[in-house]
Design an enzyme around this catalytic site. Structure first.
Site, mmCIF file in Angstrom:
data_model
loop_
_atom_site.group_PDB
_atom_site.id
_atom_site.type_symbol
_atom_site.label_atom_id
_atom_site.label_comp_id
_atom_site.label_asym_id
_atom_site.label_seq_id
_atom_site.Cartn_x
_atom_site.Cartn_y
_atom_site.Cartn_z
ATOM 1 N N ASP A 6 0.878 -1.162 0.000
ATOM 2 C CA ASP A 6 0.000 0.000 0.000
ATOM 3 C C ASP A 6 0.916 1.211 0.000
ATOM 4 O O ASP A 6 1.596 1.492 0.991
ATOM 5 C CB ASP A 6 -0.879 -0.015 1.255
ATOM 6 C CG ASP A 6 -1.798 1.194 1.350
ATOM 7 O OD1 ASP A 6 -1.644 2.129 0.545
ATOM 8 O OD2 ASP A 6 -2.666 1.209 2.246
ATOM 9 N N ALA A 46 -1.775 3.881 -8.980
ATOM 10 C CA ALA A 46 -2.446 5.185 -8.937
ATOM 11 C C ALA A 46 -3.939 5.002 -8.697
ATOM 12 O O ALA A 46 -4.492 3.933 -8.950
ATOM 13 C CB ALA A 46 -2.224 5.939 -10.253
ATOM 14 N N TYR A 53 -8.758 14.274 -9.814
ATOM 15 C CA TYR A 53 -7.760 13.332 -10.336
ATOM 16 C C TYR A 53 -6.589 14.075 -10.964
ATOM 17 O O TYR A 53 -5.424 13.792 -10.668
ATOM 18 C CB TYR A 53 -8.419 12.402 -11.355
ATOM 19 C CG TYR A 53 -7.434 11.600 -12.166
ATOM 20 C CD1 TYR A 53 -6.671 10.593 -11.572
ATOM 21 C CD2 TYR A 53 -7.263 11.844 -13.530
ATOM 22 C CE1 TYR A 53 -5.762 9.852 -12.319
ATOM 23 C CE2 TYR A 53 -6.368 11.109 -14.274
ATOM 24 C CZ TYR A 53 -5.612 10.121 -13.663
ATOM 25 O OH TYR A 53 -4.701 9.394 -14.400
#
Length: 307
Positions: free
Chosen positions: A42, A66, A134
């Site tokens: 992670d 991502a 984003y």
């Protein structure tokens, strides 16, 4: 060369691992859940990032992991999660590369630009005004890399599709089986990127010291999503009618998207790299591969993972 690939179970990461292995590199892949037999990682866990880097001791890292769910990023409470992955997590990767002098390839996006005008965006352009969470998070990731490292490749791509994940091509094929006609936006302009082709280029890059910002999409000219959909159906042999609509007419997306996603890729040849094949050729090879995977009991249309 020892190479660590983050997000190795995803669309791009899968192809990068295979390209590196084909070239004879020693590869270690990581994935958040440890899918595909890769090391669990992670990237929002700074201590774990350092632990994995110290264990693997790579010469280069290709950072494919991502958050790429563009619309989901806009939902209440998700902004912090998106930034934790795309900005903070990328910063941890960059920090871990700094001390040993490890090369880093960071995969970015056309969404760091505001999509204004009609001219292609150049790799060294700094006219950033991302339109959505984003895009802003990926820009923050770019800055995290550039501010920490000297040995980096920041590679912006657009409209990615590959054999190991969900993408526009798969969506169109699925819709084409169910509907006689579909509506597709015609005023967002860019060029697709086949992850198989991109993976070879990224492998070329880490074998050099030609650091900096790059744009990498398939060649063949700039098109709209409408144009892309029509070519998908043509090559797949579908009779589905594609109806062009503007972004304003479509009104289905939570996130604003750039109208101008034209990326100038000429820096690749200027620095000695080979530009990617035409997108029509890439699409044809992709369709043949997914058909072969389906017929042969492979992963077929795969899991809906991004990059």
């Amino acid at each position: 060369m020892k190479v660590l690939v983050t997000g190795a179970a995803g669309q791009l990461g899968h192809d990068v691992v295979n390209a590196l292995l084909t070239r004879g590199h020693e590869v270690t892949g990581t994935d958040r859940a440890g899918n595909g037999g890769h090391i669990p990682l992670d990237i929002t866990d700074e201590k774990r990032v350092m632990q994995v880097m110290e264990m693997v001791r790579p010469d280069a890292v290709v950072h494919c992991a991502a958050w790429t769910a563009v619309d989901l990023a806009e939902e209440p409470g998700n902004k912090e999660k998106v930034y934790a992955v795309n900005a903070d997590g990328t910063g941890y990767i960059a920090d871990a590369c700094r001390k040993p002098g490890c090369k880093l390839v960071y995969i970015s996006t056309d969404y760091v630009f505001d999509g204004s005008g009609g001219m292609p965006w150049k790799p060294d352009c700094r006219g950033y005004q991302p339109l959505n969470v984003y895009g802003r998070s990926k820009l923050a990731g770019e800055l995290a890399v550039a501010e920490r490292l000297e040995k980096y490749f920041i590679v912006r791509i657009a409209w990615a599709f590959g054999a190991n994940g969900g993408n526009f091509v798969r969506t169109m094929l699925d819709l084409g089986k169910k509907h006689d006609s579909i509506r597709v936006v015609c005023d967002q302009i860019g060029t697709p990127t086949y992850t198989y082709d991109l993976a070879g280029l990224l492998t070329d890059m880490i074998e050099t010291e030609k650091y900096g910002y790059y744009h990498a999409t398939n060649e063949g000219g700039y098109i709209s999503w409408y144009d892309f959909a029509r070519e998908i159906f043509r090559q797949a042999g579908y009779g589905t009618e594609v109806i062009p609509v503007t972004t304003a007419e479509y009104e289905r997306s939570a996130a604003k998207r750039p109208l101008n996603s034209r990326l100038d890729t000429t820096k690749l040849t200027e620095t000695g790299f080979t530009q990617l094949p035409h997108w029509q050729d890439a699409l044809g090879r992709y369709l043949k591969q997914t058909a072969a995977d389906s017929d042969g009991g492979g992963n077929g249309f795969g899991r809906p993972e991004a990059l």
